[in-house]
Structures are given as structure tokens and as C-alpha cells.
Design an enzyme around this catalytic site. Structure first.
Site, mmCIF file in Angstrom:
data_model
loop_
_atom_site.group_PDB
_atom_site.id
_atom_site.type_symbol
_atom_site.label_atom_id
_atom_site.label_comp_id
_atom_site.label_asym_id
_atom_site.label_seq_id
_atom_site.Cartn_x
_atom_site.Cartn_y
_atom_site.Cartn_z
ATOM 1 N N TYR A 263 0.850 -1.189 0.000
ATOM 2 C CA TYR A 263 0.000 0.000 0.000
ATOM 3 C C TYR A 263 0.882 1.233 0.000
ATOM 4 O O TYR A 263 1.837 1.308 0.767
ATOM 5 C CB TYR A 263 -0.894 -0.005 1.239
ATOM 6 C CG TYR A 263 -1.741 1.232 1.408
ATOM 7 C CD1 TYR A 263 -2.810 1.485 0.540
ATOM 8 C CD2 TYR A 263 -1.498 2.141 2.429
ATOM 9 C CE1 TYR A 263 -3.598 2.622 0.694
ATOM 10 C CE2 TYR A 263 -2.285 3.280 2.591
ATOM 11 C CZ TYR A 263 -3.338 3.509 1.723
ATOM 12 O OH TYR A 263 -4.110 4.637 1.885
ATOM 13 N N ASP B 104 9.301 2.683 -0.121
ATOM 14 C CA ASP B 104 8.278 3.393 0.642
ATOM 15 C C ASP B 104 8.492 3.073 2.118
ATOM 16 O O ASP B 104 8.133 2.002 2.592
ATOM 17 C CB ASP B 104 6.883 2.974 0.168
ATOM 18 C CG ASP B 104 5.775 3.704 0.907
ATOM 19 O OD1 ASP B 104 6.067 4.398 1.900
ATOM 20 O OD2 ASP B 104 4.603 3.569 0.484
ATOM 21 N N LYS C 275 4.265 9.527 8.635
ATOM 22 C CA LYS C 275 4.033 9.001 9.988
ATOM 23 C C LYS C 275 5.022 9.543 11.021
ATOM 24 O O LYS C 275 4.892 10.695 11.413
ATOM 25 C CB LYS C 275 3.955 7.479 9.923
ATOM 26 C CG LYS C 275 2.753 7.069 9.032
ATOM 27 C CD LYS C 275 2.371 5.618 8.996
ATOM 28 C CE LYS C 275 1.053 5.488 8.218
ATOM 29 N NZ LYS C 275 1.056 4.521 7.165
HETATM 30 C C1 LIG Z 1 0.428 4.973 5.721
HETATM 31 C C2 LIG Z 1 1.169 4.652 4.498
HETATM 32 C C3 LIG Z 1 1.108 5.468 3.351
HETATM 33 C C4 LIG Z 1 0.154 6.633 3.245
HETATM 34 O O1 LIG Z 1 0.457 7.630 4.151
HETATM 35 P P1 LIG Z 1 -0.694 8.700 4.525
HETATM 36 O O2 LIG Z 1 -0.001 9.642 5.451
HETATM 37 O O3 LIG Z 1 -1.791 7.902 5.140
HETATM 38 O O4 LIG Z 1 -1.118 9.357 3.269
HETATM 39 C C5 LIG Z 1 1.910 5.177 2.291
HETATM 40 N N1 LIG Z 1 2.750 4.127 2.323
HETATM 41 C C6 LIG Z 1 2.829 3.315 3.387
HETATM 42 C C7 LIG Z 1 3.795 2.175 3.375
HETATM 43 C C8 LIG Z 1 2.043 3.538 4.507
HETATM 44 O O5 LIG Z 1 2.096 2.692 5.550
#
Ligand SMILES: *Cc1c(COP(=O)(O)O)cnc(C)c1O
Length: 434
Positions: free
Chosen positions: A151, A246, A274
Site C-alpha cells: 500500500y 516506501d 508518519k
Molecule cells: C500509511 C502509508 C502510506 C500513506 O500515508 P498517509 O499519510 O496515510 O497518506 C503510504 N505508504 C505506506 C507504506 C504507509 O504505511
């Protein structure tokens, strides 16, 4: 233990949920919050401190969600609060550069040396979107490879997991994403290097980027093979493909240097979010100077944001990272996660079930599954019903886990020994009833 929410005929959370649905689609501003996959209605949270959150009915829960990752110091850490209040008093947004952006950028670069230039945005979504755009702008190619079950935010071209096993053509996961937008998104299986090599052969000279969660945490937590990561690095070097890690979830969560430092495989571009916002909306993408200098105003890849680099969010991020650097909580988080997962596995075994566990620093996860879980297909084949019963049982015990079997769980430095003891005892009781 029976919570107040269960004895009352209608709880405050239920009545708030009722009201929220009149104003907000499904009553929530992010779908997983609705508790649908556990067949319940959500708790409305009124406050949180340290390792605990409190719902609108006054029930207290030991929290293993941590706002889905950011709260590595626990909720409402006094040092972060103080920095935030100080920043607020100086004005909350200027739409002009501030020194705090330099401080946070330098801090991230010192932890993650593969980052030479970094751009701040407001969410992980924006970070991955920016990373893809710059990879495409830099290479002059359109296609991207992502992995089933990874994701990267609700970004149009990444909102695609997998078509049928046979097809590698992207099929959108969401209405409203035109087929044309995902036609350049190729899907591969996680931990399957040969599959990616095959895609690369068939799309030679056309792939701009390979993007992945180094340690996937959005299909449950999956262990990457070191050889898989190394193989992707070699493939990208050979084919001139931009490798994007990511690290929105894993950055400053699994180790000070992120997942890339654990596996010693380094991307061209990393994305963050985050933890780097310390509980405020922040994202970032950064990497090789040669690639990042394509971003406007240096280069022709446009990307902008009114609130990007917001001084209040920067203050929260700087304070959080400064504390993490000074205290180096990662060995302790590692040990506690491992102990917790081992205890859960033993409790499950005693109840006649098999658990597959994974833990890295303050991030961990488990599947009710007999076999090892190496990819999305394996994750989906795990026993979701047992997780739902586990979730409900633990909530009854006053312990809050993610309301879905396919999410990671998080601990913070504010979680204490007695919190873990309480969790293990509750897990033993709950696992015995599954
Ligand atoms: C949470 C998350 C996102 C998206 O981040 P948001 O701040 O919710 O837009 C993208 N990549 C990963 C791996 C995530 O865990």
C-alpha cells in the site's frame, strides 16, 4: 472484564457514529476506522496519553495502533507538546521557508544517508505520488512496478493490487480511477524476483520505477528476503530503473536508519511519513541529488503544497527524531516486540492454532496460518475469522488492536513492562477461546 460500552444500552461512541454518518461518508475520514472488517462500530476517541487511549464513554484501552504508526513516543509526549506549543506561538503557517525545514531535512539525511535532497509534503500519499512523478520525469519513462498487497496511499496509479494471477495489467481497486491511469502500473508478487525480472524483460526500457514497502506492513507484516531486495537493486542498476523504498511506515520505526539500514540495500528514492511528523500531517520524498534536482523549481517536475513544511509539524517531527536519536530505543523495542510475538505464538499453540509472526523494532504482526506468509496471496489465505475473534476478545479486555487482520501492530517507548504482562495474560485467555 466487561467495558462500560457493552453494558450501556447505547454508548456515546455509538451515538456519535450515528451522527457522524449524517455528515461524513460512512462516518469516518479513512475507511479502516469504521471497524467494518471486524463487524463492529468504531470507538470514538476523546484523548490519549502514553500507551493508552480513552474513548468517548470514558473506557481506557492499552493501544497497539498508535495512530497507525506515528506515535513511537506514545501519545501526548510532554517534550513534543512543548515544542509544538512553542512553534504555534510563533505563528502556525507562513507559506514561506523556515529554518525548521532545514533542521528536519538534515536530521533525516543523517539517519538515512541514501537521501541527499528531500522535499516535505503533507502525507504519505503525497510522498509516493511525488516519488513516482520525479522517477517518471527523470527517466522519461511511464511504467511503474508495484507489488500485490503493498500500500502506498490512495494515489490513483498505485490503487491497484493485482488482476487475476495471469495478467500483469493493472486493474483499479477503486471506482473513479480511470483504466488509463493504471495501464502503466505493472503488478508483481512480493518476494518473487524472477517475476519482476520477467516483467522487466517484457517492458524493456519502459519502466521508470519499482516501488515497494521494504517490510510490507499493509497486508499484515511480511518478511522480505534479503536476496529479493538485493536482486531488485541489481535489476534497477542494470536497467536504469529508479528504485523507490516506501518507508512511510518503516522509517524511524524499525530502526533509526529505516528498513534500508536493516537490510543494507539502498534505494534511489525513499518516501517517509508518519513518525517524521510526530503525530502531525507530514510526508517527504528524497534521495539521490541527481534525481531530486528534477523537482521544481530546480527542474521540470512540478510539485507544490500550501502547508508543506508546516512549522508546527516540523517542530513535532524534529523533537520526535531528536529524542529517538538520543535514546536509541530500537534494541529495546526489538526485544519487546519479539517477546510479545513469542508469547502470542505460545498462547495460540496452547489453543491449538499456529501463528506466523514477524517483528522489526516497534512494528510487528502475526497471521493465523500454518504456513509461512511470504506474499499477498498467503496473507489473504490466513484465518481472518480467528483474527476477528481475537480482536473482539482483546477489546473486551481493554486492549486495542487494529480492526483488521491485515494491518501491522505498533508499540511505543511509553509501553511499559506491566502493559506487556497484561497483554500476554489477556492474549492467553482470548487465544484459549478461539
Ligand atoms: C500509511 C502509508 C502510506 C500513506 O500515508 P498517509 O499519510 O496515510 O497518506 C503510504 N505508504 C505506506 C507504506 C504507509 O504505511
Amino acid at each position: 472484564m466487561v467495558t462500560k460500552a457493552e453494558t450501556a444500552s447505547i454508548s456515546t461512541s455509538e451515538s456519535l457514529f450515528e451522527k457522524a454518518q449524517r455528515h461524513i461518508p460512512g462516518g469516518v475520514n479513512s475507511p479502516v476506522r469504521a471497524f467494518r472488517s471486524v463487524g463492529m462500530t468504531p470507538l470514538f476517541i476523546s484523548r490519549a496519553k502514553g500507551s493508552h487511549i480513552f474513548d468517548a464513554d470514558g473506557n481506557s484501552y492499552l493501544d497497539y495502533v498508535g495512530s497507525w504508526g506515528p506515535m513511537i513516543l506514545g501519545h501526548a509526549d510532554e517534550r513534543v507538546l512543548e515544542a509544538v506549543i512553542r512553534a504555534c506561538r510563533n505563528g502556525t503557517s507562513f507559506g514561506a521557508p523556515t529554518e525548521s525545514e532545514i533542521t528536519l531535512a538534515a536530521k533525516i539525511k543523517s539517519a538515512v544517508p541514501s537521501v541527499e535532497l528531500i522535499r516535505f509534503v503533507n502525507s504519505g500519499n503525497e510522498a509516493t505520488q511525488g516519488a513516482l512523478r520525479v522517477a517518471r520525469g527523470y527517466t522519461g519513462r511511464d511504467k511503474i512496478v508495484k507489488f500485490a498487497g503493498c500500500y502506498h496511499g490512495s494515489v490513483d496509479p498505485l490503487l491497484v493490487k493485482a488482476g487475476s494471477g495471469a495478467t500483469t495489467l493493472g486493474v483499479p481497486d477503486s471506482l473513479g480511477v480511470p483504466a488509463a491511469v493504471v495501464q502503466d502500473t505493472l503488478i508483481a508478487e512480493f518476494n518473487d524476483l524472477q517475476g519482476v525480472e520477467n516483467l522487466s524483460l517484457r517492458n524493456s526500457g519502459q519502466i521508470a520505477a519499482i516501488i515497494l514497502e521494504v517490510i510490507p506492513g499493509n497486508m499484515g507484516v511480511i518478511k522480505p528476503d534479503a536476496g529479493f531486495l538485493r536482486g531488485l537493486r541489481e535489476l534497477c542498476d542494470r536497467e536504469g530503473i529508479v528504485l523507490v523504498f516506501d518507508e512511510v511506515m518503516t522509517g524511524f520505526r524499525v530502526a533509526w536508519g529505516g528498513a534500508q539500514s536493516l537490510f543494507q540495500v539502498f534505494p534511489d528514492i525513499s518516501t517517509f511519513g508518519k513518525i517524521i511528523g510526530g503525530g502531525f500531517p507530514v510526508g517527504a520524498y528524497g534521495g539521490k541529488a541527481e534525481i531530486m534536482s528534477q523537482v521544481a523549481p530546480l527542474g521540470g517536475v512540478y510539485q507544490a503544497g500550501t502547508l508543506s513544511g508546516n512549522p508546527v509539524a516540523m517542530a513535532a517531527g524534529i523533537t520526535t527524531l531528536t529524542i529517538l536519536e538520543k535514546e536509541n530505543p530500537y534494541p529495546k523495542l526489538d526485544e519487546r516486540s519479539r517477546n510479545l510475538m513469542d508469547a502470542f505464538a505460545a498462547a495460540a499453540r496452547a489453543g491449538g492454532k499456529s501463528l506466523q509472526t514477524a517483528c522489526y523494532g516497534g512494528m510487528m504482526g502475526f497471521f493465523f496460518s500454518e504456513g509461512t506468509v511470504r506474499n499477498y496471496g498467503h496473507a489473504l489465505a490466513s484465518d481472518n475469522d480467528s483474527y476477528i475473534r481475537f480482536f473482539r476478545g482483546m477489546l473486551n479486555e481493554g486492549i486495542y488492536f487494529a480492526p483488521s487482520a491485515y494491518e501491522a501492530m505498533f508499540i511505543s517507548t511509553a509501553h511499559e513492562e506491566q502493559d506487556f504482562e497484561r497483554t500476554v495474560e489477556a492474549a492467553q485467555r482470548v487465544m484459549a477461546t478461539l
